[in-house]
Design a protein around this motif. Sequence first.
Motif, PDB file in Angstrom:
ATOM      1  N   LYS A  39       1.096  -1.263  -0.255  1.00  0.00           N
ATOM      2  CA  LYS A  39       0.077   0.172  -0.470  1.00  0.00           C
ATOM      3  C   LYS A  39       0.811   1.531   0.213  1.00  0.00           C
ATOM      4  N   LEU A  40       2.152   1.222   0.388  1.00  0.00           N
ATOM      5  CA  LEU A  40       3.074   2.611   0.215  1.00  0.00           C
ATOM      6  C   LEU A  40       3.280   2.888  -0.953  1.00  0.00           C
ATOM      7  N   ALA A  41       3.333   1.433  -1.952  1.00  0.00           N
ATOM      8  CA  ALA A  41       3.546   1.539  -3.393  1.00  0.00           C
ATOM      9  C   ALA A  41       3.300   2.467  -4.190  1.00  0.00           C
ATOM     10  N   PRO A  42       1.886   2.919  -4.218  1.00  0.00           N
ATOM     11  CA  PRO A  42       1.356   4.253  -4.589  1.00  0.00           C
ATOM     12  C   PRO A  42       1.723   5.355  -4.347  1.00  0.00           C
ATOM     13  N   VAL A  43       1.797   5.559  -3.028  1.00  0.00           N
ATOM     14  CA  VAL A  43       2.765   6.592  -2.254  1.00  0.00           C
ATOM     15  C   VAL A  43       3.931   7.232  -2.460  1.00  0.00           C
ATOM     16  N   GLN A  44       4.534   6.332  -2.639  1.00  0.00           N
ATOM     17  CA  GLN A  44       6.350   6.432  -3.166  1.00  0.00           C
ATOM     18  C   GLN A  44       6.154   6.250  -4.441  1.00  0.00           C
ATOM     19  N   PHE A  45       5.601   6.004  -5.048  1.00  0.00           N
ATOM     20  CA  PHE A  45       5.757   6.618  -6.370  1.00  0.00           C
ATOM     21  C   PHE A  45       5.381   7.769  -6.722  1.00  0.00           C
ATOM     22  N   PHE A  46       4.254   8.505  -6.617  1.00  0.00           N
ATOM     23  CA  PHE A  46       3.340   9.981  -6.463  1.00  0.00           C
ATOM     24  C   PHE A  46       4.672  11.383  -6.111  1.00  0.00           C
ATOM     25  N   SER A  47       5.020  10.566  -4.648  1.00  0.00           N
ATOM     26  CA  SER A  47       5.753  11.168  -4.042  1.00  0.00           C
ATOM     27  C   SER A  47       7.057  11.334  -4.946  1.00  0.00           C
ATOM     28  N   TRP A  48       8.113  10.170  -5.204  1.00  0.00           N
ATOM     29  CA  TRP A  48       9.096  10.664  -5.825  1.00  0.00           C
ATOM     30  C   TRP A  48       9.541  11.132  -7.404  1.00  0.00           C
ATOM     31  N   LEU A  49       7.851  11.139  -7.650  1.00  0.00           N
ATOM     32  CA  LEU A  49       7.266  11.629  -8.991  1.00  0.00           C
ATOM     33  C   LEU A  49       7.840  13.169  -8.934  1.00  0.00           C
ATOM     34  N   ALA A  50       7.013  13.323  -8.155  1.00  0.00           N
ATOM     35  CA  ALA A  50       7.384  15.424  -7.567  1.00  0.00           C
ATOM     36  C   ALA A  50       8.430  14.941  -7.589  1.00  0.00           C
ATOM     37  N   LEU A  51       9.505  14.664  -6.700  1.00  0.00           N
ATOM     38  CA  LEU A  51      11.122  14.802  -6.852  1.00  0.00           C
ATOM     39  C   LEU A  51      11.408  14.777  -7.803  1.00  0.00           C
ATOM     40  N   PHE A  52      11.800  13.707  -8.590  1.00  0.00           N
ATOM     41  CA  PHE A  52      12.425  13.879  -9.727  1.00  0.00           C
ATOM     42  C   PHE A  52      12.137  15.077 -10.433  1.00  0.00           C
ATOM     43  N   ALA A  53      10.929  14.879 -10.453  1.00  0.00           N
ATOM     44  CA  ALA A  53      10.426  16.112 -11.646  1.00  0.00           C
ATOM     45  C   ALA A  53      11.707  17.661 -11.157  1.00  0.00           C
ATOM     46  N   MET A  54      11.421  18.040  -9.383  1.00  0.00           N
ATOM     47  CA  MET A  54      12.166  18.885  -9.075  1.00  0.00           C
ATOM     48  C   MET A  54      13.190  18.609  -9.163  1.00  0.00           C
ATOM     49  N   TRP A  55      14.135  17.918  -8.896  1.00  0.00           N
ATOM     50  CA  TRP A  55      15.767  18.335  -9.408  1.00  0.00           C
ATOM     51  C   TRP A  55      15.573  18.534 -10.860  1.00  0.00           C
ATOM     52  N   ILE A  56      14.734  17.674 -11.794  1.00  0.00           N
ATOM     53  CA  ILE A  56      15.453  17.673 -12.613  1.00  0.00           C
ATOM     54  C   ILE A  56      14.882  19.234 -13.886  1.00  0.00           C
ATOM     55  N   TYR A  57      13.710  19.737 -13.012  1.00  0.00           N
ATOM     56  CA  TYR A  57      13.502  20.783 -13.567  1.00  0.00           C
ATOM     57  C   TYR A  57      14.375  22.578 -13.249  1.00  0.00           C
ATOM     58  N   THR A  58      14.382  22.184 -12.013  1.00  0.00           N
ATOM     59  CA  THR A  58      14.260  23.383 -10.962  1.00  0.00           C
ATOM     60  C   THR A  58      15.337  24.390 -11.919  1.00  0.00           C
ATOM     61  N   THR A  59      16.356  24.417 -12.246  1.00  0.00           N
ATOM     62  CA  THR A  59      17.202  24.308 -13.189  1.00  0.00           C
ATOM     63  C   THR A  59      16.255  25.383 -14.314  1.00  0.00           C
ATOM     64  N   GLY A  60      16.720  24.875 -15.100  1.00  0.00           N
ATOM     65  CA  GLY A  60      15.529  25.130 -16.478  1.00  0.00           C
ATOM     66  C   GLY A  60      14.680  25.911 -16.103  1.00  0.00           C
ATOM     67  N   GLY A  61      13.132  25.711 -15.216  1.00  0.00           N
ATOM     68  CA  GLY A  61      12.568  26.498 -14.709  1.00  0.00           C
ATOM     69  C   GLY A  61      12.590  28.304 -14.378  1.00  0.00           C
ATOM     70  N   VAL A  62      13.742  27.500 -13.105  1.00  0.00           N
ATOM     71  CA  VAL A  62      13.875  29.192 -12.546  1.00  0.00           C
ATOM     72  C   VAL A  62      14.932  29.163 -13.017  1.00  0.00           C
ATOM     73  N   THR A  63      15.879  29.251 -14.086  1.00  0.00           N
ATOM     74  CA  THR A  63      16.591  30.265 -15.254  1.00  0.00           C
ATOM     75  C   THR A  63      16.124  30.951 -16.170  1.00  0.00           C
ATOM     76  N   GLU A  64      15.167  29.966 -16.631  1.00  0.00           N
ATOM     77  CA  GLU A  64      14.121  30.178 -17.483  1.00  0.00           C
ATOM     78  C   GLU A  64      13.118  31.763 -17.324  1.00  0.00           C
ATOM     79  N   SER A  65      12.267  31.277 -16.521  1.00  0.00           N
ATOM     80  CA  SER A  65      11.082  31.415 -15.957  1.00  0.00           C
ATOM     81  C   SER A  65      11.475  33.412 -14.999  1.00  0.00           C
ATOM     82  N   PHE A  66      11.764  33.203 -14.399  1.00  0.00           N
ATOM     83  CA  PHE A  66      12.410  33.853 -13.128  1.00  0.00           C
ATOM     84  C   PHE A  66      13.976  35.108 -13.759  1.00  0.00           C
ATOM     85  N   PHE A  67      15.236  34.413 -14.411  1.00  0.00           N
ATOM     86  CA  PHE A  67      16.178  34.971 -14.327  1.00  0.00           C
ATOM     87  C   PHE A  67      15.765  35.128 -16.117  1.00  0.00           C
ATOM     88  N   HIS A  68      15.295  34.561 -16.859  1.00  0.00           N
ATOM     89  CA  HIS A  68      15.238  35.193 -18.426  1.00  0.00           C
ATOM     90  C   HIS A  68      16.506  35.361 -19.141  1.00  0.00           C
TER      91      HIS A  68
END
Length: 505
Positions: free
Chosen positions: A314-343
Amino acid sequence: MASLSAAPVTKKPSVTFFAIWNMCFGFLGLQFGLGLQNANVSRIFQTLGAKIDDIPILWIAAPLTGLLVQPLVGYLSDRTWTRLGRRRPYLLVGALLSSAALLIMPMSPALWVAAVMLWILDASINTSMQPFRAFVGDQLPLRQRPAGYAMQSFFIGVGAVVASALPWLFEHIGISNTAQAGIVPDTVRYSFFLGAIVLFVAVLWTVISTHEYPPEQLEAFDDASPELPPAGAPKRGWGAFWLVVGVAGFAVMHQFAGAFEKTHGFPLDKQLYLLWAGAFVWGAALLLQRPGEPKGLFGTIMRNIETMPDSMRKLAPVQFFSWLALFAMWIYTTGGVTESFFHSKDATSAAYNEGANWVGILFAAYNGFAALASIIVPWIARKLGLRWTHLINVWLGGFGLLSFLFIHDPDWLIASMLGVGFAWASILSLPYAIVSDSVPAKTMGVYMGIFNFFIVIPQLVAASVLGFVLKFAFHGQPIYALAVGGVSFLISGLLVLRLPKEKKA
């Protein structure tokens, strides 16, 4: 310190605060390495010429090495006993290799070299990471395990705070934060060099300052053999189903790839093939199962998957969506912040590198908040229970990531990281406490490795699908990957309510 006597005992003794401190201190070093990786690898890849669309597939090393290495190391360490102990040999070997990879990665002369070094770094960190999780389960009685995993979360937070902020700190003491095209800035290089030293020294401290119970003594304790469901017949019928899904997925993508590109103006991402490859491999694994007593690495892992406790399932889907969120953050925060906030999308520009340094500060902030939250989370869990505590924390993380869409001043993103910090502290402690209480001591390592499947599979999905989703639905703007992560956190919180209510001690 010498190993304890193997005299038979019934109740596992409690240990002191400083004993827990010592057995978890190595996590400070491991997170130093992971913190540098999470905050800077996308930056290194873009510096060496990677396009934003290429970043997810380059990050595929992280989940794949975890998927392969952690169950293997868990299986082997469950069966290891040397003069150095059961888990500690793997801690030491992983630390040596991780430190070497940290020294080499920022010196990479080409993108492919950096990609290879990420594979080596991730495999090496996983070699140490999995035994650390099992180590706490081995050494601590049930009542102290939440404190042990919270202590790991504390060291993870502290290590990542310093590691993530290092390029920013080095820039502020006069070290160059820019370099010519294809060269990693000195602020990043020096951060990785320092990280290599810290990682090795911290893990070495745990190795020399702790003991391990011999296997026969470990299995004599009263918490050594929780009841597991009986093993049924291998579910080979599902194997054929997943084989067909994998083959059909490949065939459909190949058939319609050209038509899709003509209609939408961009090709289907090749990393989508990873989904169908995963289905095919899982189907093959199910078909290869044999009835009777399992033999060898493969048979043992497949049988343990089949007999995992209900709480783990029962923890499997809990972990799935938690780590999907974390991996999205780790991959895309640099591109998202540099593009959207530092242009800026130009990795050689001062604006891009200023934004990338700010991402390091944001990552330092959420890890710092996590270190503080790790002190609070066990107290909240005692009041509200594990389920509601975890729901509250991951929802705070969800609202934190969603707020990136509504904040205009990058300084205020620090507030967003407060919620992410609470989510991170909870994800790193509460699920592991639940699992360690429900699996046998003699197979603690392999079950912790299997539990890692629920972490790496969502990362593989993120690496396969997120780039395509961004191009298809959000015109390639990386900031929206963080919104996807926020929604994933909210779903994770709802799913945690499926877990059975924990029994009061």
